[in-house]
Design a protein around this motif. Sequence first.
Motif, PDB file in Angstrom:
ATOM      1  N   TRP A   2       0.839  -1.206   0.000  1.00 38.51           N
ATOM      2  CA  TRP A   2       0.000   0.000   0.000  1.00 38.51           C
ATOM      3  C   TRP A   2       0.871   1.253   0.000  1.00 38.51           C
ATOM      4  CZ3 TRP A   2      -5.166   1.432   0.029  1.00 38.51           C
ATOM      5  CH2 TRP A   2      -5.449   2.721   0.468  1.00 38.51           C
ATOM      6  N   HIS A   3       1.857   1.271   0.889  1.00 37.15           N
ATOM      7  CA  HIS A   3       2.682   2.461   1.048  1.00 37.15           C
ATOM      8  C   HIS A   3       3.681   2.625  -0.096  1.00 37.15           C
ATOM      9  CE1 HIS A   3       0.835   3.319   4.822  1.00 37.15           C
ATOM     10  NE2 HIS A   3       1.120   2.114   5.274  1.00 37.15           N
ATOM     11  N   ARG A  13       1.304   4.506  -2.502  1.00 36.08           N
ATOM     12  CA  ARG A  13       0.923   5.837  -2.031  1.00 36.08           C
ATOM     13  C   ARG A  13       2.118   6.785  -1.917  1.00 36.08           C
ATOM     14  NH1 ARG A  13      -3.252   5.168  -3.884  1.00 36.08           N
ATOM     15  NH2 ARG A  13      -5.237   4.738  -2.837  1.00 36.08           N
ATOM     16  N   THR A  27      -5.959   4.900   4.217  1.00 33.47           N
ATOM     17  CA  THR A  27      -5.068   3.794   4.577  1.00 33.47           C
ATOM     18  C   THR A  27      -5.772   2.719   5.387  1.00 33.47           C
ATOM     19  OG1 THR A  27      -3.130   5.240   4.556  1.00 33.47           O
ATOM     20  CG2 THR A  27      -2.945   3.209   5.819  1.00 33.47           C
TER      21      THR A  27
END
Length: 266
Positions: free
Chosen positions: A163-164, A167, A205
Amino acid sequence: MDPVWVSPHSHADRIEILAELGWTGMGFTQDELSAARDAGTLKDLRRLLEAGGITHVEVEFLTDWWCDGEAGEASRRTLDVLLDAADELGAAFIKIGTAFQEPIPDLAPLVEPLRRLGETTAQRGHRIVLEPAAVSMVESIPRGSELVTRADVENVGLLVDFWHVLRAGTSTSELLRTVPKGQVWAVEITDADAEPTGGDLFTDTVHNRRYPGDGAVDVAGLVEAMRTLGFDGPWGVEILSDEHRRLPLPEGMRRARDTTLPFLSR
């Protein structure tokens, strides 16, 4: 205790479902672990894990480990909980991160505190993984890798959350160029929409993640990159989403399993 970080399902129910579906790992938050320690049930939890064939355990989440004053005291209390739980449950590592705020331009103030934390944890025989997060002081995997490298402690490694990666705008080629082979000790597979939805990035998130293959993350490419960097599991799956929480637990865990496994078997 923050109810956001405490499951509404009992340990026994979760472990039974995980075992039935073939999962072999499980993670616990500091709030859950604190309650279990206070109740004297960590040994019972370990017996449940062993009976369910859960061999990989992760404990989380430590922040403010660089702070003095009240924040530092609170962090040390959390670390005590995590270390006691790691002792009893045989955790693979303790997850740590940095505060949810704007990225800091200079990592230097974190280097010595991370080194001290690693040394303290090593005295109890445990490892640490640092999780860079796009919503935090250390916002990207390359910057997290730099911090781990500068701290230079044998028991401190890196956690990569897909995810990070998305992002923070990190490319696969940048990961391969900046992260030393062998430094990645933990991976969390997930997916995400191409752009944040539902308000601020932190809300996105914890409420809007997607199952692997349902979003814009190059899951297959990142899995290959992690293997190139020397990582080959156990692979974590982290689906923080309202969609996932609305499903009955067996259905949600089955869907998480079935959407992830194809990316690992290629």
